[in-house]
Scaffold this motif. Structure first.
Motif, PDB file in Angstrom:
ATOM      1  N   PHE A  71       0.812  -1.222   0.000  1.00 42.70           N
ATOM      2  CA  PHE A  71       0.000   0.000   0.000  1.00 42.70           C
ATOM      3  C   PHE A  71       0.844   1.271   0.000  1.00 42.70           C
ATOM      4  CE2 PHE A  71      -2.765  -3.374   1.354  1.00 42.70           C
ATOM      5  CZ  PHE A  71      -3.869  -3.156   0.540  1.00 42.70           C
ATOM      6  N   GLY A  72       2.120   1.133  -0.393  1.00 42.56           N
ATOM      7  CA  GLY A  72       2.982   2.300  -0.560  1.00 42.56           C
ATOM      8  C   GLY A  72       3.310   3.018   0.731  1.00 42.56           C
ATOM      9  N   ARG A  73       3.331   2.304   1.831  1.00 40.87           N
ATOM     10  CA  ARG A  73       3.614   2.886   3.137  1.00 40.87           C
ATOM     11  C   ARG A  73       5.077   2.658   3.486  1.00 40.87           C
ATOM     12  NH1 ARG A  73      -1.084   4.140   5.765  1.00 40.87           N
ATOM     13  NH2 ARG A  73       0.021   4.168   7.737  1.00 40.87           N
ATOM     14  N   ASP A  74       5.591   3.485   4.370  1.00 47.45           N
ATOM     15  CA  ASP A  74       6.967   3.319   4.840  1.00 47.45           C
ATOM     16  C   ASP A  74       7.103   2.007   5.598  1.00 47.45           C
ATOM     17  OD1 ASP A  74       7.771   5.748   3.800  1.00 47.45           O
ATOM     18  OD2 ASP A  74       7.429   6.830   5.676  1.00 47.45           O
ATOM     19  N   PHE A  75       8.257   1.392   5.454  1.00 51.23           N
ATOM     20  CA  PHE A  75       8.560   0.190   6.224  1.00 51.23           C
ATOM     21  C   PHE A  75      10.056   0.101   6.458  1.00 51.23           C
ATOM     22  CE2 PHE A  75       8.520  -0.969   1.791  1.00 51.23           C
ATOM     23  CZ  PHE A  75       9.614  -1.793   1.626  1.00 51.23           C
ATOM     24  N   GLU A 115      -5.555   2.830   9.042  1.00 52.74           N
ATOM     25  CA  GLU A 115      -5.650   4.010   8.180  1.00 52.74           C
ATOM     26  C   GLU A 115      -6.071   3.703   6.744  1.00 52.74           C
ATOM     27  OE1 GLU A 115      -1.808   5.842   8.575  1.00 52.74           O
ATOM     28  OE2 GLU A 115      -2.202   6.476  10.648  1.00 52.74           O
ATOM     29  N   THR A 116      -6.351   2.445   6.444  1.00 59.27           N
ATOM     30  CA  THR A 116      -6.673   2.050   5.069  1.00 59.27           C
ATOM     31  C   THR A 116      -8.026   1.368   5.035  1.00 59.27           C
ATOM     32  OG1 THR A 116      -4.303   1.691   4.694  1.00 59.27           O
ATOM     33  CG2 THR A 116      -5.806   0.774   3.052  1.00 59.27           C
ATOM     34  N   ALA A 120      -9.619  -0.429  -0.279  1.00 60.29           N
ATOM     35  CA  ALA A 120      -8.465   0.243  -0.884  1.00 60.29           C
ATOM     36  C   ALA A 120      -7.606  -0.788  -1.605  1.00 60.29           C
ATOM     37  CB  ALA A 120      -7.655   0.957   0.189  1.00 60.29           C
ATOM     38  N   LEU A 121      -7.019  -0.358  -2.725  1.00 62.52           N
ATOM     39  CA  LEU A 121      -6.226  -1.266  -3.551  1.00 62.52           C
ATOM     40  C   LEU A 121      -4.746  -0.938  -3.466  1.00 62.52           C
ATOM     41  CD1 LEU A 121      -8.477  -1.368  -6.750  1.00 62.52           C
ATOM     42  CD2 LEU A 121      -8.488  -2.939  -4.783  1.00 62.52           C
ATOM     43  N   SER A 131      -6.843  -5.927  -2.559  1.00 66.19           N
ATOM     44  CA  SER A 131      -7.499  -5.021  -1.612  1.00 66.19           C
ATOM     45  C   SER A 131      -6.948  -5.263  -0.214  1.00 66.19           C
ATOM     46  CB  SER A 131      -9.014  -5.259  -1.611  1.00 66.19           C
ATOM     47  OG  SER A 131      -9.310  -6.535  -1.061  1.00 66.19           O
ATOM     48  N   MET A 132      -7.137  -4.295   0.658  1.00 65.00           N
ATOM     49  CA  MET A 132      -6.758  -4.470   2.050  1.00 65.00           C
ATOM     50  C   MET A 132      -7.528  -5.647   2.645  1.00 65.00           C
ATOM     51  SD  MET A 132      -5.010  -3.855   4.742  1.00 65.00           S
ATOM     52  CE  MET A 132      -4.135  -2.301   4.604  1.00 65.00           C
ATOM     53  N   ARG A 133      -8.773  -5.823   2.254  1.00 63.26           N
ATOM     54  CA  ARG A 133      -9.574  -6.956   2.732  1.00 63.26           C
ATOM     55  C   ARG A 133      -8.869  -8.270   2.383  1.00 63.26           C
ATOM     56  NH1 ARG A 133     -13.733  -5.540   0.586  1.00 63.26           N
ATOM     57  NH2 ARG A 133     -14.976  -4.889   2.373  1.00 63.26           N
ATOM     58  N   TRP A 134      -8.421  -8.393   1.132  1.00 61.99           N
ATOM     59  CA  TRP A 134      -7.731  -9.613   0.702  1.00 61.99           C
ATOM     60  C   TRP A 134      -6.447  -9.811   1.507  1.00 61.99           C
ATOM     61  CZ3 TRP A 134      -3.043 -11.216  -0.923  1.00 61.99           C
ATOM     62  CH2 TRP A 134      -2.976 -12.519  -1.415  1.00 61.99           C
TER      63      TRP A 134
END
Length: 167
Positions: A71-75, A115-116, A120-121, A131-134
């Motif tokens: 999801f393009g977040r910092d890690f 936060e997602t 959201a994809l 998706s976040m669900r998946w």
């Protein structure tokens, strides 16, 4: 005082239920290491060479990957090759270091989930749109699978059994 295992709410919302389910399995994996010494968490008891602490390292890696990278977040940058070294401890790695790594990965993943939106994809490491669900469903499966491995490995190490800490 030991932490009690949460119960998935019988009438909870979708995201809450998925999160609690994931946390139950995360906690079960960590519970399987409680009371073991350094040699025991590193001990290979299966022909594959898998160790309890190696499972935790792998789960930390996939938490960062699926929840954050997708999801393009910092890690946290990995100090090892995630393709070949995510289930084995390097000579300079300690169980304490790996447990802290897992704690940071869980916290980052929890923030990403919070936060997602479920719909959201993001883009998975292999290029698929998910998706976040998946991802939540996948990580419940992944973590539960490895909690089962940890259960068997702990029994082979010292005879302890059980799938979750007693409530």
């Amino acid at each position: 005082m030991t932490k009690q295992t949460q119960q998935v709410p019988y009438t909870g919302g979708e995201k809450e239920s998925l999160r609690v389910s994931l946390d139950r399995h995360r906690d079960a994996v960590l519970w399987k290491l409680e009371g073991l010494d350094d040699e025991q968490v590193r001990r290979t008891v299966l022909p594959s060479g898998l160790t309890l602490i190696g499972l935790v390292k792998h789960l930390a890696t996939v938490e960062y990957g699926w929840f954050c990278e997708t999801f393009g977040r910092d890690f946290e940058p990995l100090w090892f090759d995630s393709e070949t070294e995510d289930m084995a401890l390097g000579p300079d790695e300690t169980p304490e270091q790996i447990l802290a790594f897992y704690g940071r990965a869980r916290a980052a993943a929890d923030t990403a989930v919070e936060e997602t939106e479920l719909d959201a994809l993001g883009t998975a490491w292999h290029g698929a749109t998910v998706s976040m669900r998946w991802v939540l469903l996948h990580m419940v499966e992944e973590t539960a699978r490895h909690a089962g491995h940890a259960d068997v490995m702990r029994e082979l190490i010292d005879g302890s059994t059980g799938d979750h800490r007693a409530a």
